[in-house]
Design a protein around this motif. Sequence first.
Motif, PDB file in Angstrom:
ATOM      1  N   LEU A 162       0.832  -1.199   0.000  1.00 63.28           N
ATOM      2  CA  LEU A 162       0.000   0.000   0.000  1.00 63.28           C
ATOM      3  C   LEU A 162       0.870   1.255   0.000  1.00 63.28           C
ATOM      4  N   THR A 163       0.253   2.367  -0.330  1.00 62.51           N
ATOM      5  CA  THR A 163       0.962   3.639  -0.384  1.00 62.51           C
ATOM      6  C   THR A 163       0.371   4.594   0.634  1.00 62.51           C
ATOM      7  N   ASP A 164       1.061   5.719   0.848  1.00 65.81           N
ATOM      8  CA  ASP A 164       0.547   6.757   1.743  1.00 65.81           C
ATOM      9  C   ASP A 164       0.086   7.980   0.959  1.00 65.81           C
ATOM     10  N   THR A 165      -0.004   7.823  -0.380  1.00 68.78           N
ATOM     11  CA  THR A 165      -0.250   8.970  -1.256  1.00 68.78           C
ATOM     12  C   THR A 165      -1.572   8.843  -1.999  1.00 68.78           C
ATOM     13  N   LEU A 166      -2.415   9.841  -1.832  1.00 66.49           N
ATOM     14  CA  LEU A 166      -3.617   9.990  -2.654  1.00 66.49           C
ATOM     15  C   LEU A 166      -3.226  10.870  -3.826  1.00 66.49           C
ATOM     16  N   TYR A 167      -3.376  10.356  -5.047  1.00 64.17           N
ATOM     17  CA  TYR A 167      -2.887  11.107  -6.192  1.00 64.17           C
ATOM     18  C   TYR A 167      -3.986  11.388  -7.197  1.00 64.17           C
ATOM     19  N   TYR A 168      -3.764  12.477  -7.927  1.00 70.66           N
ATOM     20  CA  TYR A 168      -4.614  12.810  -9.075  1.00 70.66           C
ATOM     21  C   TYR A 168      -3.710  13.020 -10.273  1.00 70.66           C
ATOM     22  N   ASN A 169      -3.895  12.175 -11.294  1.00 75.61           N
ATOM     23  CA  ASN A 169      -3.145  12.325 -12.539  1.00 75.61           C
ATOM     24  C   ASN A 169      -3.928  11.638 -13.653  1.00 75.61           C
ATOM     25  N   ALA A 170      -3.285  11.373 -14.759  1.00 72.10           N
ATOM     26  CA  ALA A 170      -3.977  10.750 -15.894  1.00 72.10           C
ATOM     27  C   ALA A 170      -4.537   9.382 -15.526  1.00 72.10           C
ATOM     28  N   TYR A 171      -3.880   8.684 -14.596  1.00 74.06           N
ATOM     29  CA  TYR A 171      -4.366   7.372 -14.183  1.00 74.06           C
ATOM     30  C   TYR A 171      -5.670   7.479 -13.389  1.00 74.06           C
ATOM     31  N   THR A 172      -5.826   8.571 -12.666  1.00 71.15           N
ATOM     32  CA  THR A 172      -7.069   8.781 -11.911  1.00 71.15           C
ATOM     33  C   THR A 172      -8.251   8.859 -12.862  1.00 71.15           C
ATOM     34  N   GLU A 173      -8.077   9.587 -13.957  1.00 75.99           N
ATOM     35  CA  GLU A 173      -9.157   9.699 -14.939  1.00 75.99           C
ATOM     36  C   GLU A 173      -9.460   8.347 -15.576  1.00 75.99           C
ATOM     37  N   GLU A 177     -23.590  14.465  -1.985  1.00 78.53           N
ATOM     38  CA  GLU A 177     -23.770  15.863  -1.574  1.00 78.53           C
ATOM     39  C   GLU A 177     -22.438  16.602  -1.498  1.00 78.53           C
ATOM     40  N   ARG A 178     -21.426  15.919  -0.993  1.00 75.78           N
ATOM     41  CA  ARG A 178     -20.107  16.540  -0.873  1.00 75.78           C
ATOM     42  C   ARG A 178     -19.517  16.836  -2.256  1.00 75.78           C
ATOM     43  N   ILE A 179     -19.684  15.889  -3.184  1.00 73.85           N
ATOM     44  CA  ILE A 179     -19.187  16.084  -4.551  1.00 73.85           C
ATOM     45  C   ILE A 179     -19.921  17.236  -5.223  1.00 73.85           C
ATOM     46  N   PHE A 180     -21.249  17.256  -5.069  1.00 76.32           N
ATOM     47  CA  PHE A 180     -22.031  18.301  -5.723  1.00 76.32           C
ATOM     48  C   PHE A 180     -21.669  19.680  -5.177  1.00 76.32           C
ATOM     49  N   GLY A 181     -21.269  19.757  -3.913  1.00 79.32           N
ATOM     50  CA  GLY A 181     -20.860  21.032  -3.332  1.00 79.32           C
ATOM     51  C   GLY A 181     -19.700  21.654  -4.075  1.00 79.32           C
ATOM     52  N   ASN A 216     -13.981  15.515 -16.923  1.00 82.51           N
ATOM     53  CA  ASN A 216     -12.760  15.748 -16.146  1.00 82.51           C
ATOM     54  C   ASN A 216     -13.034  16.568 -14.895  1.00 82.51           C
ATOM     55  N   ILE A 217     -13.862  17.583 -15.017  1.00 81.55           N
ATOM     56  CA  ILE A 217     -14.149  18.414 -13.843  1.00 81.55           C
ATOM     57  C   ILE A 217     -14.966  17.640 -12.818  1.00 81.55           C
ATOM     58  N   PHE A 218     -15.829  16.714 -13.283  1.00 83.79           N
ATOM     59  CA  PHE A 218     -16.579  15.871 -12.356  1.00 83.79           C
ATOM     60  C   PHE A 218     -15.647  14.950 -11.576  1.00 83.79           C
ATOM     61  N   ILE A 219     -14.709  14.295 -12.285  1.00 81.61           N
ATOM     62  CA  ILE A 219     -13.740  13.418 -11.618  1.00 81.61           C
ATOM     63  C   ILE A 219     -12.884  14.229 -10.653  1.00 81.61           C
ATOM     64  N   TRP A 220     -12.537  15.443 -11.045  1.00 87.65           N
ATOM     65  CA  TRP A 220     -11.766  16.321 -10.169  1.00 87.65           C
ATOM     66  C   TRP A 220     -12.542  16.623  -8.888  1.00 87.65           C
ATOM     67  N   CYS A 221     -13.845  16.820  -9.001  1.00 88.66           N
ATOM     68  CA  CYS A 221     -14.669  17.112  -7.829  1.00 88.66           C
ATOM     69  C   CYS A 221     -14.769  15.905  -6.901  1.00 88.66           C
ATOM     70  N   ILE A 222     -14.750  14.695  -7.468  1.00 90.67           N
ATOM     71  CA  ILE A 222     -14.692  13.495  -6.631  1.00 90.67           C
ATOM     72  C   ILE A 222     -13.386  13.497  -5.846  1.00 90.67           C
ATOM     73  N   PHE A 223     -12.303  13.818  -6.523  1.00 86.77           N
ATOM     74  CA  PHE A 223     -11.009  13.882  -5.852  1.00 86.77           C
ATOM     75  C   PHE A 223     -11.021  14.921  -4.727  1.00 86.77           C
ATOM     76  N   LEU A 263     -12.311  14.663   2.886  1.00 85.44           N
ATOM     77  CA  LEU A 263     -12.485  13.624   3.900  1.00 85.44           C
ATOM     78  C   LEU A 263     -11.165  13.312   4.590  1.00 85.44           C
ATOM     79  N   ALA A 264     -10.076  13.247   3.822  1.00 87.00           N
ATOM     80  CA  ALA A 264      -8.762  12.987   4.411  1.00 87.00           C
ATOM     81  C   ALA A 264      -8.359  14.115   5.358  1.00 87.00           C
ATOM     82  N   ILE A 265      -8.637  15.354   4.962  1.00 85.73           N
ATOM     83  CA  ILE A 265      -8.336  16.506   5.818  1.00 85.73           C
ATOM     84  C   ILE A 265      -9.161  16.464   7.098  1.00 85.73           C
ATOM     85  N   ASP A 266     -10.422  16.047   6.959  1.00 89.75           N
ATOM     86  CA  ASP A 266     -11.323  15.988   8.123  1.00 89.75           C
ATOM     87  C   ASP A 266     -11.044  14.799   9.020  1.00 89.75           C
TER      88      ASP A 266
END
Length: 373
Positions: free
Chosen positions: A59-70, A106-110, A163-170, A176-179
């Motif tokens: 496992l990793t300790d990194t949550l990432y957003y890149n081309a693989y996320t999409e 709800e969190r994503i739509f925000g 892309n912007i929808f996937i970004w909002c999921i991220f 959630l990680a911050i909280d």
Amino acid sequence: MSGEKKLYKYKTLKSVAVRLRDDLNDHHFVLLYAYNGTGKTRLSMEFKDIVKKRKKNPLTDTLYYNAYTEDLFHWNNDLDNDSERHLIINQKSRFFEGFRELALDERIFGFLERYADFNFTINYVDWNIAFKKQIKNHKFRPDSEEPEYVIQENIKVSRGEENIFIWCIFLAITELAIDGDESYGWVKHIYIDDPISSLDDNNAIAVASDLAQLLKRGKDKLKVVISSHHALFFNVMYNELRNIAHKSHFLHKNGSDGYILRATDDTPFFHHVALLSDLWKASETGKVNTYHFNMLRSVLEKTSTFFGYDEFSKCIYGIEDEVLFSRALNLLSHGKYSIYQPVEMNLDNKELFTRILKAFLDRHSFQLPEIFA
């Protein structure tokens, strides 16, 4: 030149990733500017994998957003009936850990409502997402001149909207990680690589500003790397985070001999110099917007600071039309928010912009790899 002292050479992207992790030991953020084709996406994966190899942990300790996320999402376009289109989620990814239990709609739509005008429904049983949008029916209601609106279901959103929808999921998962949600308690680092590849400049600025606010809220819980080839996005992120402990680098290839990481935490501010590439392209294509004058003035200000001038106009001192150029830059880069107004300039101002930029580049020689590529 003081900046020359902060130039580091690495044979592999793994070595660069190790350096970035070391930077995060003493800083909240690392900002990385690099052109497309440098290897930013591969670098983000090297960064992610380091802890797995060090601790022999799958496992990793990194949550990432890149081309693989999409790539965690793909379309079912219902080719037979052309009516039940939906986005399929790769539920096996750790990215979606706790997704069903937390019901993130709800969190994503925000986040999504800031950038788009469509809505969505997540099917947590079949792991897919359907989109819908309110549209005009082009018919008038009885006894009314007001148009009627209807909800169009199962629509295929554009690539940029996807892309912007996937970004909002991220963003929702990052929040959630911050909280401190236990489902994402494993997240210690965030690595974001070019979240705005399909967005226009207006949304790119909005994304950068909103991201900065979220990350500043979580700066004591998560360490973050942000890499981008988009000069405008990078510039906004730098300005938003400049008062928080961070490192800033310019990454480029060292021919066939690895990579060069050049620190830009002080003069000569290579990320500002890199903006010249975008400014030149805007001039060449004729797509000069109001914020381009603001960007050009910013470059002149940083250049004047480097040379010890007391005002930016001295960067063009002694050239023809210097008074006109200085007045134009003062007038056309007015206001704190001019960068947030992507309004195209008229023809006269476009020509004036090109003259100022050319005069500046003729006066000063900037040695930066592929700056006009």
